[in-house]
Motif scaffolding. Structure first.
Motif, PDB file in Angstrom:
ATOM      1  N   TRP A   1       1.565  -2.462 -17.083  1.00  0.00           N
ATOM      2  CA  TRP A   1       2.404  -3.258 -16.186  1.00  0.00           C
ATOM      3  C   TRP A   1       3.759  -3.550 -16.815  1.00  0.00           C
ATOM      4  O   TRP A   1       4.799  -3.422 -16.164  1.00  0.00           O
TER       5      TRP A   1
ATOM      6  N   ASP B   1       9.490  -0.416 -14.548  1.00  0.00           N
ATOM      7  CA  ASP B   1      10.848  -0.897 -14.282  1.00  0.00           C
ATOM      8  C   ASP B   1      10.975  -1.214 -12.798  1.00  0.00           C
ATOM      9  O   ASP B   1      10.984  -0.309 -11.961  1.00  0.00           O
ATOM     10  N   SER B   2      11.076  -2.489 -12.467  1.00  0.00           N
ATOM     11  CA  SER B   2      11.105  -2.890 -11.060  1.00  0.00           C
ATOM     12  C   SER B   2      12.354  -2.402 -10.333  1.00  0.00           C
ATOM     13  O   SER B   2      12.393  -2.397  -9.096  1.00  0.00           O
ATOM     14  N   SER B   3      13.398  -1.999 -11.082  1.00  0.00           N
ATOM     15  CA  SER B   3      14.606  -1.479 -10.434  1.00  0.00           C
ATOM     16  C   SER B   3      14.459  -0.015 -10.035  1.00  0.00           C
ATOM     17  O   SER B   3      15.285   0.517  -9.288  1.00  0.00           O
TER      18      SER B   3
ATOM     19  N   ASP C   1       8.545   2.967  -9.651  1.00  0.00           N
ATOM     20  CA  ASP C   1       7.861   1.923 -10.413  1.00  0.00           C
ATOM     21  C   ASP C   1       7.652   0.671  -9.572  1.00  0.00           C
ATOM     22  O   ASP C   1       6.616  -0.008  -9.684  1.00  0.00           O
ATOM     23  N   ALA C   2       8.624   0.341  -8.728  1.00  0.00           N
ATOM     24  CA  ALA C   2       8.488  -0.834  -7.866  1.00  0.00           C
ATOM     25  C   ALA C   2       7.316  -0.657  -6.900  1.00  0.00           C
ATOM     26  O   ALA C   2       6.569  -1.612  -6.625  1.00  0.00           O
TER      27      ALA C   2
ATOM     28  N   LEU D   1       4.206  -1.209  -8.965  1.00  0.00           N
ATOM     29  CA  LEU D   1       4.044  -2.631  -9.264  1.00  0.00           C
ATOM     30  C   LEU D   1       3.474  -3.390  -8.069  1.00  0.00           C
ATOM     31  O   LEU D   1       2.585  -4.237  -8.213  1.00  0.00           O
ATOM     32  N   GLY D   2       3.990  -3.093  -6.883  1.00  0.00           N
ATOM     33  CA  GLY D   2       3.501  -3.771  -5.687  1.00  0.00           C
ATOM     34  C   GLY D   2       2.026  -3.516  -5.450  1.00  0.00           C
ATOM     35  O   GLY D   2       1.264  -4.431  -5.107  1.00  0.00           O
TER      36      GLY D   2
ATOM     37  N   GLU E   1      -0.164  -5.334  -8.342  1.00  0.00           N
ATOM     38  CA  GLU E   1      -0.257  -6.789  -8.257  1.00  0.00           C
ATOM     39  C   GLU E   1      -0.971  -7.264  -6.998  1.00  0.00           C
ATOM     40  O   GLU E   1      -1.515  -8.374  -6.973  1.00  0.00           O
TER      41      GLU E   1
END
Length: 495
Positions: free
Chosen positions: A32, A36-38, A42-43, A46-47, A50
């Motif tokens: 996690w 890189d959320s940018s 990767d975003a 991440l979604g 989580e």
């Protein structure tokens, strides 16, 4: 695909031997904190991680929350259970200090439903021991080089209420059905967005890019975005396909997603994880072209999400719809399938200690009519590893009277037998035939009495008459009310 073994989980208590998986090309697994959320890809990962990715952990390994509602199983996690020491990994390998807590992987697909591999949880006994947990991922490292985690509280922990699957395993380890399961949780999941999935077949394409998120070898969640489709599964009737995802034992049940984040499959099987390298082990690395990780097309779960209940007229499906049999003399009942009905709300296994009585899963109900009060009745079920129990009372108020797991003397192993059961007068009895660990199959129930001449249970209100007296008829002895005539009560062939 059928030649590749299923991959089982890695919790501290194994249900079966581990058949692990492998890395293709470079080891692309990331934590996690490495995403890189940018970055749009990767975003997306991440979604999903989580909101919808859940670790399947044994309830016994999870433990209980403290007074603040926090689960502390990762605090002071034993070094010997961490990946490096427990696998004897070489020092240059990844994730050496990570714990190995989970058993399998799962994906939230509804307010209270998850999809996973059926070999992880395919019957009610496994369901009863399964917790599905959010927040099992690495947020960074402390000063000692150990991974850190977000808090896991009661709000992140859910339990398996029921499982729907057509997958089965027999006592020899052979399986049948499709290796996918639809789990109902004990309550709705608030504040998270379930993953979307294909409810009709959408075939993959050769070399299609894949995203997989799960818990390899019981480790905290890993994102793996380097896999590609190597075989679209035409020879399986598009039940499953192959890919070069970096997967390990514990990834079973992992959601496999397309580039838009839609779930297209469930990882279920693969090749060997680790190989020896001198005095330690390393990850087994193969060329991407050899990708052989088996993935079930997720649309196969649709038939399980709204299972068709048995017809209301089907005998054996419940206490109210129990199959009625005449138990006034010896009897034998062939049961084609014990999976027709739902079992009683509770069992009392203390009535048959040390007989391997499971008391879980589907059953078949039988109603005994005309039992002989005061006469010892021997009951036996044969056919597979059966559970046999006797209940008394009305369907709205049943109590367990006797049970047995595997004391039978059948030609097959683990038949069930209840000997010397003595029925009481004016009492309704029901037989419940199930299988150990939720197993089901064909079975035969037999009942025999030890005597044909029972004593009257209440001589003041009834008298015993012997049909066949004076050679007038040849029926078995029966009870008759004092104001009934012998010939009318007992003799069918002559009045």
């Amino acid at each position: 695909l059928t030649s590749v073994a299923p991959v089982y989980g890695t919790g501290t208590r194994q249900l079966t031997s581990v058949a692990p998986k492998v890395v293709y090309g470079d080891d692309d697994r990331r934590d996690w904190h490495e995403l890189d959320s940018s970055d749009s890809d990767d975003a997306l990962a991440l979604g999903l991680l989580e909101n919808s990715i859940m670790a399947h952990i044994f309830r016994s390994d999870l433990g209980s929350p403290d007074s603040d509602g926090v689960y502390r199983m990762l605090d002071d996690y034993p070094d010997s259970f961490r990946l490096g020491p427990s696998r004897n990994l070489c020092p240059n390998q990844k994730f050496l200090q990570h714990p190995r807590l989970s058993y399998c992987s799962a994906t939230l697909v509804g307010n209270s439903h998850v999809i996973t591999a059926a070999h992880c949880v395919w019957n009610q006994m496994l369901c009863d021991d399964a917790a599905f947990v959010f927040n099992y991922y690495v947020t960074g490292y402390d000063d000692n080089g150990n991974p850190t985690f977000p808090a896991i509280t009661r709000n992140e922990v859910f339990f398996c209420k029921s499982v729907s699957t057509n997958y089965r395993e027999d006592s020899s380890g052979y399986s049948s059905g499709t290796d996918i399961a639809y789990i109902t949780l004990d309550r709705a999941v608030p504040g998270r967005t379930p993953a979307t999935y294909h409810k009709t077949l959408v075939r993959t394409t050769p070399r299609q890019k894949l995203l997989m998120i799960g818990f390899p070898d019981g480790l905290p969640a890993k994102v793996e975005a380097g896999g590609k489709v190597t075989d679209i599964g035409a020879d399986t009737g598009f039940e499953s396909f192959l890919a070069s995802t970096d997967a390990f034992g514990g990834n079973s049940g992992s959601g496999v997603f397309d580039e838009d984040g839609t779930m297209i499959g469930v990882l279920v099987r693969g090749a060997t994880d680790y190989v020896q390298s001198g005095g330690c082990t390393v990850v087994n690395e193969l060329p991407n072209s050899d990708g052989g990780e088996g993935i079930i097309y997720v649309d196969r779960v649709v038939s399980l999400t709204n299972p068709v209940p048995p017809p209301s007229s089907s005998p054996g499906r419940s206490c109210e719809a129990a199959l009625s049999i005449d138990a006034s003399s010896a009897f034998s009942v062939d049961i084609a399938d014990t999976s027709l009905g739902v079992g009683p709300s509770s069992y009392d296994a203390s009535l048959c200690l040390d007989t391997a009585f499971g008391g879980a899963g589907p059953v078949f109900w039988i109603k005994l009519d005309g039992v002989r009060p005061g006469n010892e009745l021997d009951l036996t079920t044969c056919g597979f590893d059966t559970d046999l129990s006797v209940f008394e009372g009305s369907c709205s108020s049943l109590s367990m009277a006797a049970c047995d797991g595997d004391s039978g003397s059948c030609s097959v192993d683990y038949g069930s037998s209840i000997d010397d059961f003595v029925p009481k007068a004016d009492t309704q009895y029901y037989i419940v035939v199930g299988g150990y660990g939720g197993e089901s199959g064909a079975a035969t129930l037999t009942g025999t009495y030890s005597s044909t001449d029972p004593e009257p249970p209440n001589p003041t209100s009834k008298r015993y008459v012997e049909c066949g007296r004076r050679n007038r008829c040849s029926e078995e002895p029966k009870w008759a009310d004092v104001d009934e005539k012998h010939e009318v009560r007992c003799c069918a062939d002559e009045r």
